[in-house]
Motif scaffolding. Structure first.
Motif, short mmCIF file in Angstrom:
data_model
loop_
_atom_site.label_atom_id
_atom_site.label_comp_id
_atom_site.label_asym_id
_atom_site.label_seq_id
_atom_site.Cartn_x
_atom_site.Cartn_y
_atom_site.Cartn_z
N GLY A 77 0.78 -1.24 0.00
CA GLY A 77 0.00 0.00 0.00
C GLY A 77 0.81 1.28 0.00
N GLN A 78 2.13 1.19 -0.05
CA GLN A 78 2.95 2.41 -0.06
C GLN A 78 2.63 3.26 -1.28
N GLY A 79 2.29 4.52 -1.04
CA GLY A 79 1.95 5.43 -2.13
C GLY A 79 0.52 5.29 -2.60
N LEU A 80 -0.23 4.33 -2.02
CA LEU A 80 -1.63 4.11 -2.37
C LEU A 80 -2.52 4.39 -1.16
N ARG A 81 -3.80 4.38 -1.39
CA ARG A 81 -4.77 4.56 -0.32
C ARG A 81 -5.56 3.27 -0.11
N ASP A 82 -5.97 3.01 1.13
CA ASP A 82 -6.78 1.85 1.47
C ASP A 82 -8.25 2.30 1.45
N ALA A 83 -9.02 1.73 0.53
CA ALA A 83 -10.40 2.17 0.35
C ALA A 83 -11.24 1.96 1.61
N TYR A 84 -11.01 0.85 2.31
CA TYR A 84 -11.81 0.60 3.51
C TYR A 84 -11.39 1.53 4.64
N ALA A 85 -10.10 1.73 4.81
CA ALA A 85 -9.63 2.63 5.87
C ALA A 85 -10.12 4.05 5.63
N ASP A 86 -10.26 4.43 4.35
CA ASP A 86 -10.68 5.79 4.02
C ASP A 86 -12.18 5.98 4.07
N THR A 87 -12.96 4.92 3.75
CA THR A 87 -14.40 5.13 3.59
C THR A 87 -15.26 4.05 4.23
N GLY A 88 -14.65 3.09 4.94
CA GLY A 88 -15.41 2.00 5.55
C GLY A 88 -15.87 2.31 6.96
N TYR A 89 -16.56 1.35 7.57
CA TYR A 89 -17.07 1.52 8.94
C TYR A 89 -16.87 0.23 9.73
N GLY A 90 -16.22 0.35 10.89
CA GLY A 90 -16.05 -0.80 11.77
C GLY A 90 -14.87 -1.67 11.36
N PRO A 91 -14.66 -2.78 12.06
CA PRO A 91 -13.51 -3.65 11.76
C PRO A 91 -13.59 -4.31 10.39
N GLY A 92 -14.79 -4.50 9.86
CA GLY A 92 -14.95 -5.01 8.50
C GLY A 92 -14.33 -6.37 8.26
N PHE A 93 -14.60 -7.32 9.13
CA PHE A 93 -14.02 -8.65 8.97
C PHE A 93 -14.46 -9.26 7.64
N THR A 94 -13.51 -9.70 6.84
CA THR A 94 -13.82 -10.27 5.53
C THR A 94 -13.68 -11.79 5.50
N PHE A 95 -12.99 -12.36 6.50
CA PHE A 95 -12.80 -13.80 6.52
C PHE A 95 -13.95 -14.41 7.30
N ASN A 96 -14.82 -15.12 6.60
CA ASN A 96 -16.05 -15.66 7.17
C ASN A 96 -15.77 -17.04 7.77
N HIS A 97 -15.26 -17.05 9.00
CA HIS A 97 -14.85 -18.29 9.64
C HIS A 97 -15.32 -18.28 11.08
N ARG A 98 -15.67 -19.45 11.59
CA ARG A 98 -16.21 -19.55 12.95
C ARG A 98 -15.19 -19.15 14.01
N VAL A 99 -13.91 -19.43 13.76
CA VAL A 99 -12.87 -19.17 14.76
C VAL A 99 -12.12 -17.87 14.48
N TYR A 100 -11.71 -17.67 13.23
CA TYR A 100 -10.87 -16.51 12.89
C TYR A 100 -11.74 -15.40 12.32
N LYS A 101 -11.66 -14.21 12.90
CA LYS A 101 -12.39 -13.05 12.41
C LYS A 101 -11.37 -11.94 12.13
#
Length: 373
Positions: A311-335
């Motif tokens: 991400g050096q020199g780029l922007r993170d779309a979720y960090a810039d415009t998202g809300y909350g932790p935004g867990f993307t890994f849909n797993h019972r143990v790991y979030k």
């Protein structure tokens, strides 16, 4: 002074000393987690584990502020609160709190970009009568550019999975499709780009892996050349059995055994992922294209070397415009949030969203709107 008063004084002194030691340990671990983004796991892997534990260490650091408030120790309150303030950028990146912009307020020339690890389309067949759930979601999502990872395709007519022909027939809204296997010759993770815009060029980014990979595409979006990079970086190869073993060791207080087993399992993947991130970062830095979009399953959280380095020199779309932790890994143990969209400052981003309306894969899709400046 009575013996009781002396004893109480000794207890208070001992309690304060223990509190200071605990505070020092938590603060040191918290700082190491924040600094882990600058330390390549290929050179020194230990900080990467602290980066993975960032949310727990953040909670502990906040807990210390609360503890010192109860003890009314102003200096310690200020010191711990100041550390949180100094590291606010990392906290905000991990758990941003942005309100969504009304879609009517987003410029009409926007493009919708989505990344999605589809886990071989959940190994489900597709037919006109019973569409594959993931393909059905893609058809209705309205995205202009879609980066798919682990998009395993049918090897023949008898296995019943999604085929290349399925895309052509079921998704005519995406006339430009590229199917590239990470390791070449139909080997490794299958990375697919679905685009409403012409694909001018496709190139695999060379790096070491038995399964994972990254692919770069040059697209013509209206009158602009845009570099799109689709990534599926090295995974931990975690299983349900691994997760259950780790949870059991944690509950039983077997810290040494837990540390040894996690290091043996995750350490090599961290090191290899760091080398892969270096390769992707170098590729992007050499590009002469001003407009850049980087998507994919990084298998690493926002507090990691891979995320920071790519991400050096780029922007993170979720960090810039998202809300909350935004867990993307849909797993019972790991979030965790391990799927990301980066963009160059030549774009503006809006409403990055982790879409939990579909649970067909072990990942959730992530999408955002981008507007070229």
């Amino acid at each position: 002074m009575s013996a009781k008063k002396k004893a109480r004084g000794h207890v208070r002194t001992l309690l304060h000393s223990v509190s200071v030691l605990v505070n020092f340990a938590i603060t040191s671990a918290y700082l190491l987690s924040v600094l882990s983004v600058y330390i390549s796991p290929d050179a020194f892997v230990l900080p990467a584990f602290f980066g993975l534990a960032f949310p727990f260490l953040l909670a502990a650091q906040i807990g210390m502020v609360g503890y010192w408030i109860l003890r009314t120790r102003v200096v310690w309150i200020i010191g711990n609160a100041l550390l949180l303030l100094i590291t606010w950028g990392t906290i905000d990146s991990y758990t941003p709190l942005h309100r969504k912009v009304r879609e009517s307020a987003i410029p009409d020339e926007r493009i919708k970009v989505m990344t999605y690890n589809v886990k071989a389309f959940d190994f489900k067949a597709h037919s006109r009568q019973q569409p594959n759930p993931i393909l059905k979601y893609i058809k209705g999502c309205g995205a202009d550019i879609i980066c798919l990872q682990e998009a395993r395709l049918s090897r023949g007519k008898k296995d019943g999975y999604v085929s290349r022909e399925t895309f052509r027939r079921y998704l005519p809204e995406y006339p430009h499709i590229d199917v590239t296997y990470a390791r070449g010759q139909d080997g490794g993770s299958c990375l697919i780009l679905l685009s409403k815009f012409p694909i001018v060029e496709t190139e695999r980014i060379a790096y070491e892996s038995l399964f994972n990979g990254s692919v770069a595409y040059t697209l013509m979006i209206r009158d602009k050349r845009v570099l799109v990079v689709n990534n599926h970086l090295e995974s931990f190869r975690m299983t349900m059995a691994d997760g259950e073993d780790y949870m059991k060791m944690a509950r039983d207080g077997e810290a040494t055994a837990l540390s040894r087993q996690m290091t043996a399992k995750m350490g090599p993947a961290y090191a290899l992922r760091a080398v892969q991130a270096d390769s992707v970062s170098r590729y992007i830095s050499r590009s002469e294209t001003e407009h850049i979009i980087v998507c994919g399953d990084f298998n690493d959280t926002p507090v990691s070397y891979a995320h920071h380095h790519i991400g050096q020199g780029l922007r993170d779309a979720y960090a810039d415009t998202g809300y909350g932790p935004g867990f993307t890994f849909n797993h019972r143990v790991y979030k965790v949030r391990i799927d990301h969209i980066f963009y160059s400052p030549t774009f503006l981003a809006y409403n990055c969203t982790v879409d939990r309306t579909i649970r067909a894969s072990d990942h959730y899709p992530v999408w955002c709107y981008l507007v070229a400046q």
